[in-house]
Design a protein around this motif. Structure first.
Motif, short mmCIF file in Angstrom:
data_model
loop_
_atom_site.label_atom_id
_atom_site.label_comp_id
_atom_site.label_asym_id
_atom_site.label_seq_id
_atom_site.Cartn_x
_atom_site.Cartn_y
_atom_site.Cartn_z
N UNK A 174 4.43 9.32 -9.85
CA UNK A 174 4.49 8.99 -11.15
C UNK A 174 2.96 9.09 -11.64
N UNK A 175 2.00 9.39 -10.85
CA UNK A 175 0.80 9.06 -11.20
C UNK A 175 0.27 9.77 -12.56
N UNK A 176 0.74 11.21 -12.44
CA UNK A 176 0.49 11.93 -13.65
C UNK A 176 0.93 11.67 -15.00
N UNK A 177 2.29 11.06 -14.73
CA UNK A 177 3.05 10.53 -16.04
C UNK A 177 2.42 9.19 -16.39
N UNK A 178 2.31 8.37 -15.68
CA UNK A 178 1.30 7.32 -15.80
C UNK A 178 0.10 7.46 -16.70
N UNK A 179 -0.80 8.33 -16.27
CA UNK A 179 -1.95 8.89 -16.80
C UNK A 179 -1.82 9.59 -18.33
N UNK A 180 -0.72 10.28 -18.36
CA UNK A 180 -0.30 10.75 -19.71
C UNK A 180 0.00 9.75 -20.79
N UNK A 181 0.75 8.74 -20.33
CA UNK A 181 1.23 7.60 -21.28
C UNK A 181 -0.09 6.95 -21.62
N UNK A 182 -0.93 6.54 -20.76
CA UNK A 182 -2.10 5.71 -20.94
C UNK A 182 -3.06 6.78 -21.89
N UNK A 183 -3.18 7.97 -21.83
CA UNK A 183 -3.88 9.06 -22.57
C UNK A 183 -3.24 8.84 -23.99
N UNK A 214 0.75 -1.11 -0.05
CA UNK A 214 -0.05 -0.06 -0.05
C UNK A 214 0.89 1.09 -0.02
N UNK A 215 1.87 1.20 0.78
CA UNK A 215 2.74 2.24 0.68
C UNK A 215 3.50 2.53 -0.23
N UNK A 216 3.75 1.56 -0.97
CA UNK A 216 4.49 1.43 -2.54
C UNK A 216 3.56 1.99 -3.59
N UNK A 217 2.30 1.67 -3.66
CA UNK A 217 1.27 2.22 -4.49
C UNK A 217 1.04 3.55 -4.22
N UNK A 218 0.99 4.07 -2.83
CA UNK A 218 0.77 5.26 -2.69
C UNK A 218 1.81 6.34 -3.16
N UNK A 219 3.07 5.73 -2.86
CA UNK A 219 4.23 6.78 -3.08
C UNK A 219 4.29 6.70 -4.73
N UNK A 220 3.99 5.75 -5.58
CA UNK A 220 4.19 5.64 -6.64
C UNK A 220 3.12 6.62 -7.32
N UNK A 221 1.98 6.54 -7.05
CA UNK A 221 1.05 7.43 -7.47
C UNK A 221 1.40 9.05 -7.23
N UNK A 222 2.10 9.34 -6.06
CA UNK A 222 2.14 10.50 -5.78
C UNK A 222 3.47 10.94 -6.63
#
Length: 533
Positions: free
Chosen positions: A27-36, A17-25
């Motif tokens: 690289x969350x926007x970067x991941x959304x942009x790539x998916x976009x 949970x901590x890893x996912x929370x840290x990753x979203x904080x």
């Protein structure tokens, strides 16, 4: 709901949970942009089967148009405020050294990119076996290289700063028909044609041939739409240097520029969450406007591969190698912090529109000094066009190969020099390289009308070369931050000593009078500059 939360906590460990929370904080926007970007490609190709009307395509691309308008809105305040505030805080010697190193590095990497493109296109030969289209639009004379160079210099010094915010100077060639003399136009010719009834006899035929009109072209000053970024950059840099020399008298304007710069960065932080949504429709709308992909792949596949190979070699091998050579640091760890800017560059194909995002990535992810980023990035977005220079060199030699025109060594040198110069004059807007391509073609006598051979696929390549342009700007900022670190450390130390000994605002202190028995004491109270950022 509470049951699901408890079940989730039991199944998923705390570390995950901590890893996912840290990753979203992080690289969350970067991941959304790539998916976009991926979603936009899939959606665009899926909607091509419906044959949407032009009006429907405009409505569909509207969210993407809003994204481009949002980014372009921030270009002018960001360039002016960052250059003025950044250069005003620099020492004169340090800023002079930074400017010389930056421009020299930009010119050098652009020339290297041109050499890479020429070598690859001569090895691969993408133009051999290609056939030209049977029809080309009639074109008059095009602007010469000398006129283009003079236009570049004119745009460096705009005659009207307000006008420079939305248009730039351009030389136009206007045709004028010269009236010919009557005696020259009445040229009679006599031909003897055989008689069909009696082949031994013939009858004369009189022909009057009127010569073509004499058309001469006059050079007329004109303008073209688009911000004169080069002129604004030079004016802002000059103002910043002079504000730094003015000292305290220039502080109010410097503080205003710093406040504007901070406000622009806060607007960018708020607008970043709209980017993935806008990217989907921006990419899908471009794919809907694309011609038949299968026909383009068959006709220009090798040309496409050549340009991509050149961009790959220059962007992922040579530029990181230069960064490692100067800084002795891992370039790919530095590039990892730029991924958000590279995705935006891929989606918008505009290095100027990506400038706010590149600035944010350098300051927050890469740890580049704010003063260096404020100078190197706006200058780079204006004159550093490695991808555009490589593309223009490859395209010029490709057109020569299609026309079966052998280029000697002198002409290859001419292409390398003109491609470097033309890329400097190219605006940081989508498909600006096609405009400056004419200069490269005319420098070696190739027909400018043959640009139509590569127009159909240019919008795709434009996105990849914009990524290389942005990457080159950001790596240059990292190199300059390393090379000029000592100069800025000395300036910062001197400034801190001076600020500790001097009041916050000299000669502007209110006084408090205290009564101690029969004595009246006068004590100064420090004033705080509320505009200081």
């Amino acid at each position: 709901m509470e049951t699901w939360k408890k079940l989730f906590k039991r199944v998923v460990s705390v570390k995950v949970r901590e890893y996912v929370k840290d990753y979203c904080k992080r690289n969350g926007l970067l991941t959304l942009s790539v998916f976009a970007v991926i979603t936009g490609c899939v959606l665009g190709f899926a909607l091509r089967t419906f044959n949407l009307s032009t009006q429907a395509k405009i409505y569909f691309s509207f969210p993407g148009e809003l994204l481009m308008r949002m980014l372009k809105m921030l270009i002018l305040p960001l360039i002016t405020s960052s250059l003025m505030s950044g250069l005003s805080a620099m020492d004169t010697k340090a800023s002079g050294r930074l400017g010389v190193l930056t421009i020299t590095y930009y010119l050098w990497t652009t020339f290297i990119a041109v050499i890479v493109g020429i070598v690859l296109v001569l090895i691969i030969h993408p133009g051999t076996g290609q056939e030209k289209d049977s029809h080309h639009g009639s074109t008059g004379p095009v602007m010469t290289s000398a006129d283009a160079l003079l236009d570049l210099i004119r745009n460096m010094i705009p005659s009207n700063l307000i006008e420079a915010t939305f248009q730039q100077y351009r030389t136009d060639l206007v045709p004028s028909v010269q009236s010919s003399n009557e005696k020259e136009s009445q040229a009679n010719f006599v031909y003897v044609m055989p008689d069909y009834h009696n082949p031994r006899l013939g009858h004369p035929v009189f022909l009057e041939i009127t010569p073509a009109p004499d058309i001469k072209y006059k050079i007329v000053p004109s303008t073209s739409k688009g911000m004169n970024v080069l002129g604004i950059v030079i004016f802002s840099a000059t103002m910043g240097l002079l504000l730094g020399k003015m000292g305290e008298r220039g502080l109010p304007l410097v503080n205003v520029c710093q406040c504007i710069n901070e406000c622009v960065m806060k607007i960018i932080n708020a607008a970043m969450w709209y980017f993935p949504f806008g990217i989907v429709f921006l990419v899908a709308g471009k794919i809907l406007d694309m011609h038949d992909p299968a026909h383009l792949g068959e006709k220009l596949g090798m040309y496409f591969i050549t340009v991509l190979a050149g961009l790959f070699v220059h962007g992922l091998i040579l530029l990181p190698l230069f960064y490692y050579f100067f800084t002795r640091k891992n370039p790919f760890a530095y590039i990892r912090g730029l991924l958000q800017a590279l995705v935006i560059a891929l989606a918008t194909s505009s290095s100027s529109a990506t400038l706010p995002i590149t600035m944010k990535c350098l300051l927050e992810n890469c740890g580049v000094d704010r003063q260096i980023a404020r100078f190197v990035l706006p200058v780079g977005a204006t004159i550093n066009m490695d991808g555009t220079a490589l593309y223009e060199a490859v395209a010029a030699i490709f057109i020569a190969q299609v026309n079966e025109y052998d280029l000697d060594f002198g002409q290859l040198v001419t292409i390398s020099i003109t491609a470097t110069a033309a890329s400097i004059g190219a605006a940081g807007i989508p498909q600006a390289g096609l405009v400056t391509m004419v200069i490269v073609l005319t420098s070696v006598g190739l027909p400018p009308a043959d640009i139509s051979l590569i127009v159909a696929i240019d919008w795709v390549l434009d996105r990849f070369r914009t990524m290389i342009n942005v990457l080159g700007d950001a790596l240059a900022a990292g190199i300059m931050a390393h090379l000029c670190k000592k100069d800025f450390d000395k300036a910062a130390a001197a400034a801190s000593v001076a600020m500790s000994d001097a009041p916050l605002i000299a000669h502007r202190c209110d006084y408090v009078f205290e009564v101690d028995g029969d004595n009246v004491l006068e004590r100064p109270v420090p004033c705080y500059n509320l505009c200081q950022v």
